[in-house]
Scaffold this active site. Sequence first.
Site, PDB file in Angstrom:
ATOM      1  N   LYS A  65       0.823  -1.227   0.000  1.00  0.00           N
ATOM      2  CA  LYS A  65       0.000   0.000   0.000  1.00  0.00           C
ATOM      3  C   LYS A  65       0.852   1.270   0.000  1.00  0.00           C
ATOM      4  CE  LYS A  65      -4.026  -1.994   2.277  1.00  0.00           C
ATOM      5  NZ  LYS A  65      -5.000  -1.882   3.372  1.00  0.00           N
ATOM      6  N   ASN A  86      -4.842   2.043  -1.710  1.00  0.00           N
ATOM      7  CA  ASN A  86      -5.381   0.668  -1.815  1.00  0.00           C
ATOM      8  C   ASN A  86      -6.340   0.522  -2.981  1.00  0.00           C
ATOM      9  OD1 ASN A  86      -7.667   2.016  -0.896  1.00  0.00           O
ATOM     10  ND2 ASN A  86      -8.338   0.278   0.347  1.00  0.00           N
ATOM     11  N   ASP A 102      -9.693   2.801   2.559  1.00  0.00           N
ATOM     12  CA  ASP A 102      -9.740   2.308   3.949  1.00  0.00           C
ATOM     13  C   ASP A 102     -10.199   3.434   4.892  1.00  0.00           C
ATOM     14  OD1 ASP A 102      -8.889  -0.244   3.395  1.00  0.00           O
ATOM     15  OD2 ASP A 102      -6.780   0.145   3.828  1.00  0.00           O
ATOM     16  N   ALA A 131      -0.065   0.458  14.793  1.00  0.00           N
ATOM     17  CA  ALA A 131       0.589   1.633  14.193  1.00  0.00           C
ATOM     18  C   ALA A 131       1.041   1.341  12.774  1.00  0.00           C
ATOM     19  CB  ALA A 131       1.780   2.059  15.051  1.00  0.00           C
ATOM     20  N   GLY A 133      -0.409   0.233   8.553  1.00  0.00           N
ATOM     21  CA  GLY A 133      -1.215   0.870   7.518  1.00  0.00           C
ATOM     22  C   GLY A 133      -2.669   1.069   7.941  1.00  0.00           C
ATOM     23  N   PRO A 157       6.129   1.234  20.747  1.00  0.00           N
ATOM     24  CA  PRO A 157       5.649   2.609  20.920  1.00  0.00           C
ATOM     25  C   PRO A 157       6.375   3.594  20.002  1.00  0.00           C
ATOM     26  CG  PRO A 157       6.209   1.616  23.045  1.00  0.00           C
ATOM     27  CD  PRO A 157       6.637   0.651  22.002  1.00  0.00           C
ATOM     28  N   TYR A 223     -11.110  -9.544  10.093  1.00  0.00           N
ATOM     29  CA  TYR A 223     -12.428 -10.160   9.964  1.00  0.00           C
ATOM     30  C   TYR A 223     -12.309 -11.662   9.831  1.00  0.00           C
ATOM     31  CZ  TYR A 223     -11.202  -9.687   4.986  1.00  0.00           C
ATOM     32  OH  TYR A 223     -10.557  -9.741   3.777  1.00  0.00           O
TER      33      TYR A 223
HETATM   34  P1  NAP Z   1       0.815  -3.723   9.211  1.00  0.00           P
HETATM   35  O1  NAP Z   1       1.074  -2.426   8.545  1.00  0.00           O
HETATM   36  O2  NAP Z   1       1.691  -4.884   8.967  1.00  0.00           O
HETATM   37  O3  NAP Z   1       0.738  -3.447  10.809  1.00  0.00           O
HETATM   38  C1  NAP Z   1       0.592  -4.514  11.700  1.00  0.00           C
HETATM   39  C2  NAP Z   1       0.318  -3.988  13.108  1.00  0.00           C
HETATM   40  O4  NAP Z   1       0.069  -5.100  13.950  1.00  0.00           O
HETATM   41  C3  NAP Z   1       1.483  -3.209  13.728  1.00  0.00           C
HETATM   42  O5  NAP Z   1       0.964  -2.243  14.605  1.00  0.00           O
HETATM   43  C4  NAP Z   1       2.205  -4.325  14.517  1.00  0.00           C
HETATM   44  O6  NAP Z   1       2.958  -3.838  15.612  1.00  0.00           O
HETATM   45  C5  NAP Z   1       1.030  -5.108  15.027  1.00  0.00           C
HETATM   46  N1  NAP Z   1       1.382  -6.494  15.337  1.00  0.00           N
HETATM   47  C6  NAP Z   1       1.719  -7.466  14.456  1.00  0.00           C
HETATM   48  N2  NAP Z   1       1.993  -8.614  15.113  1.00  0.00           N
HETATM   49  C7  NAP Z   1       1.846  -8.348  16.427  1.00  0.00           C
HETATM   50  C8  NAP Z   1       1.994  -9.132  17.604  1.00  0.00           C
HETATM   51  N3  NAP Z   1       2.365 -10.419  17.559  1.00  0.00           N
HETATM   52  N4  NAP Z   1       1.750  -8.542  18.802  1.00  0.00           N
HETATM   53  C9  NAP Z   1       1.373  -7.247  18.864  1.00  0.00           C
HETATM   54  N5  NAP Z   1       1.220  -6.447  17.784  1.00  0.00           N
HETATM   55  C10 NAP Z   1       1.457  -7.008  16.580  1.00  0.00           C
HETATM   56  O7  NAP Z   1      -0.678  -4.243   8.842  1.00  0.00           O
HETATM   57  P2  NAP Z   1      -1.958  -3.334   8.505  1.00  0.00           P
HETATM   58  O8  NAP Z   1      -2.001  -3.018   7.060  1.00  0.00           O
HETATM   59  O9  NAP Z   1      -1.993  -2.207   9.461  1.00  0.00           O
HETATM   60  O10 NAP Z   1      -3.148  -4.347   8.778  1.00  0.00           O
HETATM   61  C11 NAP Z   1      -3.526  -4.680  10.103  1.00  0.00           C
HETATM   62  C12 NAP Z   1      -4.778  -5.548  10.050  1.00  0.00           C
HETATM   63  O11 NAP Z   1      -5.882  -4.780   9.557  1.00  0.00           O
HETATM   64  C13 NAP Z   1      -4.620  -6.737   9.100  1.00  0.00           C
HETATM   65  O12 NAP Z   1      -5.200  -7.854   9.713  1.00  0.00           O
HETATM   66  C14 NAP Z   1      -5.449  -6.351   7.878  1.00  0.00           C
HETATM   67  O13 NAP Z   1      -5.996  -7.470   7.231  1.00  0.00           O
HETATM   68  C15 NAP Z   1      -6.547  -5.506   8.536  1.00  0.00           C
HETATM   69  N6  NAP Z   1      -7.156  -4.556   7.592  1.00  0.00           N
HETATM   70  C16 NAP Z   1      -8.486  -4.688   7.355  1.00  0.00           C
HETATM   71  C17 NAP Z   1      -9.128  -3.827   6.488  1.00  0.00           C
HETATM   72  C18 NAP Z   1     -10.581  -3.987   6.242  1.00  0.00           C
HETATM   73  O14 NAP Z   1     -11.111  -3.456   5.271  1.00  0.00           O
HETATM   74  N7  NAP Z   1     -11.275  -4.679   7.106  1.00  0.00           N
HETATM   75  C19 NAP Z   1      -8.415  -2.812   5.834  1.00  0.00           C
HETATM   76  C20 NAP Z   1      -7.049  -2.690   6.112  1.00  0.00           C
HETATM   77  C21 NAP Z   1      -6.430  -3.585   6.995  1.00  0.00           C
HETATM   78  P3  NAP Z   1       4.485  -3.321  15.418  1.00  0.00           P
HETATM   79  O15 NAP Z   1       4.387  -1.929  14.864  1.00  0.00           O
HETATM   80  O16 NAP Z   1       5.059  -3.369  16.774  1.00  0.00           O
HETATM   81  O17 NAP Z   1       5.137  -4.289  14.455  1.00  0.00           O
END
Ligand code: NAP
Length: 284
Positions: A65, A86, A102, A131, A133, A157, A223
Amino acid sequence: MTLTYVLLGDPVEHSASPELYAAAFRLLGFDACYRTRRVSAAELGVEMRRLAAQGGGGNVTLPHKLPAALLLDERTESVSRTGACNCFWGTPHGSLAGDNTDVGGFLRAARRLTRRAGSRIEGAAVLVLGAGGAARAVLVGLAEGGAASVDILNRSPERALRMLEELQLGEGSPGARVLHGADEAAGRYDLVINATSLGLRAADRLPLDLSGLEARAALDCVYGPLGTRWTRHAAARGIPATDGLAMLVEQARLSVRNWLGIEPDVGPLQEAATAGLAGRQGGL
Ligand code: NAP
């Protein structure tokens, strides 16, 4: 001519998007198909331009993204503010345009949930977990929606602090504070949002135990076929909760509006996405 829209990411196999967009095109009587394609970072730009040049476009998911935003010729305010794209398409004059649906998708889903919980986003005290995407889109959405305050809790943090700095939410934005542990959380929130990827895998721990605070509503960006373990944890405590399917459906409606200038109705899309998920394995 059948136009082609493609979800580009890695991985993409888990996505409910093909069923969702097929239903959207069918509802609108539009001759188009939707596929998924696993692409590397090196292939991303070539694929986006190829699809746009054919009059179609698509969506972008993890981990592309942020790089996708840098490839655009024209970008919406949501892309500029989050630095992430996206949804992309070709314009009549040959440019590659993009949006971050999003942001709007989250805001619509959050508004519906808070209404159900008897509150509203405007003036709300919110706790955001994560923190990455999704958290960036959530924060921009909360600023647009007029939330009063946002606490952010992330495993790292320093990444949350960097996110706040980069987002530069500006004047009129919610007062934001980075927490260094769950024990720093306020006692009471109008809305708690899981924007971490915890919950994607059946073995994941809960993103936050909600027993220790008073939450009026809980929104999980993740989800699953029967909601997620965290939304069920919330519901078991009497907290109105919704998983990321509502956000997915709303961001899809906004994507289709970008491509075709018209939005499909929400009900049939929700049903298509639910049916698509039910057809997949999942222990969330
Ligand atoms: P990302 O950029 O990879 O960020 C992942 C986040 O999760 C970071 O804050 C990371 O913390 C944290 N994390 C990962 N593993 C962890 C663990 N074991 N313990 C604690 N924290 C952990 O991913 P993203 O794009 O933000 O997506 C996050 C979720 O949102 C995904 O499941 C995605 O499918 C979902 N999503 C859904 C929609 C929708 O339309 N429903 C849209 C967008 C995203 P750190 O910073 O410490 O690594």
